[in-house]
Enzyme design. Structure first.
Site, PDB file in Angstrom:
ATOM      1  N   ASP A   3      -7.832  -7.627   0.097  1.00 15.50           N
ATOM      2  CA  ASP A   3      -6.902  -7.841   1.211  1.00 15.50           C
ATOM      3  C   ASP A   3      -7.655  -7.584   2.498  1.00 15.50           C
ATOM      4  O   ASP A   3      -8.590  -6.772   2.524  1.00 15.50           O
ATOM      5  CB  ASP A   3      -5.711  -6.882   1.146  1.00 15.50           C
ATOM      6  CG  ASP A   3      -6.074  -5.497   1.665  1.00 15.50           C
ATOM      7  OD1 ASP A   3      -6.712  -4.728   0.923  1.00 15.50           O
ATOM      8  OD2 ASP A   3      -5.772  -5.195   2.838  1.00 15.50           O
ATOM      9  N   GLN A  30     -11.668   7.098  -4.958  1.00 15.57           N
ATOM     10  CA  GLN A  30     -12.232   7.559  -3.699  1.00 15.57           C
ATOM     11  C   GLN A  30     -13.605   8.190  -3.981  1.00 15.57           C
ATOM     12  O   GLN A  30     -14.121   8.081  -5.086  1.00 15.57           O
ATOM     13  CB  GLN A  30     -11.281   8.549  -3.012  1.00 15.57           C
ATOM     14  CG  GLN A  30     -10.016   7.895  -2.445  1.00 15.57           C
ATOM     15  CD  GLN A  30     -10.298   7.003  -1.226  1.00 15.57           C
ATOM     16  OE1 GLN A  30     -11.417   6.928  -0.712  1.00 15.57           O
ATOM     17  NE2 GLN A  30      -9.256   6.285  -0.790  1.00 15.57           N
ATOM     18  N   GLY A  64     -11.412   3.496   0.552  1.00 18.31           N
ATOM     19  CA  GLY A  64     -12.366   4.244   1.360  1.00 18.31           C
ATOM     20  C   GLY A  64     -13.670   3.514   1.603  1.00 18.31           C
ATOM     21  O   GLY A  64     -14.670   4.136   1.981  1.00 18.31           O
ATOM     22  N   ASP A 124       0.864  -1.184   0.000  1.00 21.06           N
ATOM     23  CA  ASP A 124       0.000   0.000   0.000  1.00 21.06           C
ATOM     24  C   ASP A 124       0.902   1.236   0.000  1.00 21.06           C
ATOM     25  O   ASP A 124       2.134   1.123   0.045  1.00 21.06           O
ATOM     26  CB  ASP A 124      -0.984  -0.033   1.173  1.00 21.06           C
ATOM     27  CG  ASP A 124      -0.302  -0.094   2.517  1.00 21.06           C
ATOM     28  OD1 ASP A 124       0.922   0.133   2.586  1.00 21.06           O
ATOM     29  OD2 ASP A 124      -0.985  -0.371   3.512  1.00 21.06           O
ATOM     30  N   SER A 125       0.303   2.404  -0.055  1.00 25.11           N
ATOM     31  CA  SER A 125       1.106   3.627  -0.195  1.00 25.11           C
ATOM     32  C   SER A 125       1.559   4.171   1.152  1.00 25.11           C
ATOM     33  O   SER A 125       2.395   5.063   1.205  1.00 25.11           O
ATOM     34  CB  SER A 125       0.272   4.705  -0.885  1.00 25.11           C
ATOM     35  OG  SER A 125      -0.750   5.148  -0.005  1.00 25.11           O
ATOM     36  N   GLY A 126       1.000   3.643   2.215  1.00 24.63           N
ATOM     37  CA  GLY A 126       1.281   4.189   3.532  1.00 24.63           C
ATOM     38  C   GLY A 126       0.250   5.205   3.982  1.00 24.63           C
ATOM     39  O   GLY A 126       0.118   5.482   5.170  1.00 24.63           O
ATOM     40  N   GLY A 127      -0.478   5.774   3.010  1.00 24.32           N
ATOM     41  CA  GLY A 127      -1.408   6.853   3.335  1.00 24.32           C
ATOM     42  C   GLY A 127      -2.494   6.441   4.309  1.00 24.32           C
ATOM     43  O   GLY A 127      -2.740   7.129   5.299  1.00 24.32           O
ATOM     44  N   PHE A 128      -3.129   5.303   4.057  1.00 23.39           N
ATOM     45  CA  PHE A 128      -4.247   4.880   4.894  1.00 23.39           C
ATOM     46  C   PHE A 128      -3.821   4.758   6.350  1.00 23.39           C
ATOM     47  O   PHE A 128      -4.529   5.192   7.258  1.00 23.39           O
ATOM     48  CB  PHE A 128      -4.805   3.542   4.399  1.00 23.39           C
ATOM     49  CG  PHE A 128      -5.946   3.031   5.221  1.00 23.39           C
ATOM     50  CD1 PHE A 128      -7.229   3.530   5.038  1.00 23.39           C
ATOM     51  CD2 PHE A 128      -5.741   2.064   6.197  1.00 23.39           C
ATOM     52  CE1 PHE A 128      -8.289   3.069   5.813  1.00 23.39           C
ATOM     53  CE2 PHE A 128      -6.790   1.600   6.971  1.00 23.39           C
ATOM     54  CZ  PHE A 128      -8.071   2.101   6.778  1.00 23.39           C
ATOM     55  N   ASP A 184      -3.154   8.219  -1.395  1.00 23.06           N
ATOM     56  CA  ASP A 184      -4.507   8.777  -1.442  1.00 23.06           C
ATOM     57  C   ASP A 184      -4.906   9.217  -0.049  1.00 23.06           C
ATOM     58  O   ASP A 184      -4.210   8.953   0.930  1.00 23.06           O
ATOM     59  CB  ASP A 184      -5.510   7.755  -1.993  1.00 23.06           C
ATOM     60  CG  ASP A 184      -5.630   6.533  -1.102  1.00 23.06           C
ATOM     61  OD1 ASP A 184      -4.690   6.262  -0.326  1.00 23.06           O
ATOM     62  OD2 ASP A 184      -6.649   5.823  -1.178  1.00 23.06           O
TER      63      ASP A 184
END
Lengths: 382, 382
Positions: free
Chosen positions: A273, A196, A223, A97-101, A151
């Protein structure tokens, strides 16, 4: 032959059954059969499960969390050790993942700005900036087969202006990520955009159309599974799916229960996931063909039967429920190990069953029978 | 043939090398090659290790703790579920302790009386009486292949009168256990007496002679590895060994480090148990041919080498030290799982090496080379 395939990311749609899709993703580290469930190895480890066991369970790909790994042991360190595949000794596909969440949901002192998100490291207290460009760089250092755009994910329920603001910021970050990825990344790696728009059909549609215009390798729906009812989640998938190109994989992030997954497969989702198999395993819950079984319950204390004598998983076949109950009550690590393993086998078998059913044009029947068995429960229960 | 063997407990002395002994114990659930190391499955589970993995590591027998199992899930419950072997799904030999040692060391509100020890259950607060007769009954209900007498173990240092009192009480309990075992137990099961006497050579000798007069199936040396120097422990073994019949197995309880074990093998001990492989594994420590390695240490953070590329254990061969260091620092269950497994393989290989060396009359050389390698350390360290 394998090396040729590995040179580029590809998705092949093999069959459809209604909206449900059977496919195959090719990555530098091998094939992913879809619909696919990706177990989550948060900090570079599955909780309570050996990587070898995960492969035996049938997993083609795992998800690793950029947020955790960039804080510890650090993306540059993993890169210098040969990348995440070598570090964790999992030579098969990895999605990061991007780390953002997780910055949004876990970090204290976070601040979302146009150029990225700033947060305090829970490991050493340092202030860290995660920009779209850095998110791509970190995922390249890790060596992800599939990377995700940065995101901003809004918890539901939320007001429309807030949902729209985050959606538009995510679109701008998508462009930054795409640009950074194209100049930066090794061949054969893929980048997915993330739709999103919360529970707003109009915003979801707009987000999907804009992303498709940028031509990502695949499209995630983010989201969702953030507190909304299942019906809302499914409605949003139905809003988004028609906008997505059929020749690209579709990934529903963070989902979910077996029923959530089959309902989303029926609506054309290819990848999932979720931490449920291992998290619920650690809490004493076993997923089975007969529905979930809570081993903490005292009714299992004298039950000599295994969870499922017909399971592919030795933990499900060999351990008496009374023993599993005892291990849960005694807080033994082995409880988490056996139940997580059972659950990972269950999820992989659920997906294998779905794939076989789609191939044979009987996915609806498969889903119906699965739901019936869950509802009937374990009729032979003592 | 196997059924015939299983009808009775037997010990065969196959070879000697100085005082070191190579042997074979036959039990209803199979053969134990001696010198043997018995991993400890405290509450009916190895911490962080599947039973299947333990067998792969080479363990012929495990130790289970009567104290823990009688409190939860209860000996009668385990018996009604078919005994401990079926309950935990380990069809190989099991030795149970009497529960006495852990009552003394773990239970609050305990009171030692002539007829037994009374203590408060940590599970439900009930007052429980553990008499010699009940200790034998519980071990029969569990289905132990080898049961231990109830004894009282004194922490060292202690005054001679206190050591002597506990030793004499243990001898009287030994008689009670022997009587209860003979009227009560299934054929083929064995009962071991336990030599006490602290660090007093005279008392040790007397305890051994008295027990041998009662004709047990095997003899344990208890009350060592409780805080005294290694030299004291070895001196006590040397005091006791000449009193024990050569045709019965000798078990040094709760020992120990690899060096403790080889030193005791050199003095004629056949069986060992210890929680060190798993406990140290949970604390980030790996036993290796090169001596112990503390994976918590920052010097491993960038080390791509495995613990030991020549190990039989995949965890030792495949995982970079940098990864193990990361898992320890991140407090991941997988750290305990991988390091415990490495350690159990190491201990079993240590015993296998000792057995091969005794068979070939080169045990002293084996021990010498092992100590040299531990002292030299990992010379290729980065």
């Amino acid at each position: 032959m394998i090396e040729t395939m590995a040179d580029r990311f590809a998705f092949r749609l093999l069959a459809t059954d209604g909206a449900a899709r059977l496919g195959e993703i090719t990555t530098p580290h091998g094939i992913i059969r879809t619909p696919a469930f990706m177990p989550v190895g948060t900090q570079g480890a599955m909780k309570g499960v050996h990587w070898r066991e995960l492969r035996e369970a049938g997993a083609d790909i795992v998800l690793a969390n950029t947020y955790h790994l960039m804080l510890r042991p650090g993306a540059e360190r993993i890169a210098s050790l040969g990348g995440l595949h070598a570090f964790i000794n999992w030579p098969y596909p990895i999605l990061t993942d991007s780390g953002g969440f997780q910055v949004m949901s876990l970090a204290e002192l976070r601040k979302v700005e146009e150029r990225g998100v700033i947060f305090r490291s829970r490991v050493d207290g340092a202030m860290i900036e995660l920009t779209p460009e850095r998110a791509i760089e970190v995922q390249r250092l890790l060596g992800a087969d599939i990377a995700m755009q940065l995101d901003e994910c809004v918890r539901l329920p939320a007001e429309t202006p807030e949902i729209e603001r985050a959606m538009r910021l995510s679109l701008r970050w998508a462009e930054c990520c795409k640009r950074a990825f194209e100049t930066d990344s090794a061949s054969g790696r893929a980048l997915f955009g993330i739709v999103q728009g919360g529970d707003d059909a109009r915003l979801r549609g707009e987000s999907a159309r804009e992303l498709v215009g940028m031509a990502f390798d695949g499209y995630a729906i983010g989201g969702l599974a953030v507190g909304e009812p299942q019906a809302t989640m499914l409605a949003m998938i139905e809003q988004v799916a028609p906008h997505l190109p059929t020749e690209r994989p579709r990934y529903l992030m963070g989902v979910g229960t077996p029923d959530d997954i089959l309902a989303a497969v029926a609506r054309g989702i290819d990848m999932f996931d979720c931490v449920l198999p291992t998290r619920n395993g650690r809490h004493g819950l076993a997923f089975t063909r007969f529905g979930p079984i809570n081993l903490r319950n005292a009714r299992h204390a004298d039950d000599p039967r295994p969870l499922d004598p017909e399971s592919r998983c030795a933990a499900a076949r060999d351990a008496p429920r009374a023993y599993l109950h005892h291990l849960v009550k005694a807080n033994e690590m082995l409880a988490a190990m056996l139940l997580s393993l059972n659950n990972l086998f269950y999820y992989q078998d659920l997906m294998q069953g779905a794939r076989a059913a789609i191939a044979e044009g009987r996915f609806d029947e498969y889903w119906h029978l699965a739901r019936e068995a869950w509802a009937r429960g374990d009729v032979a229960a003592v």
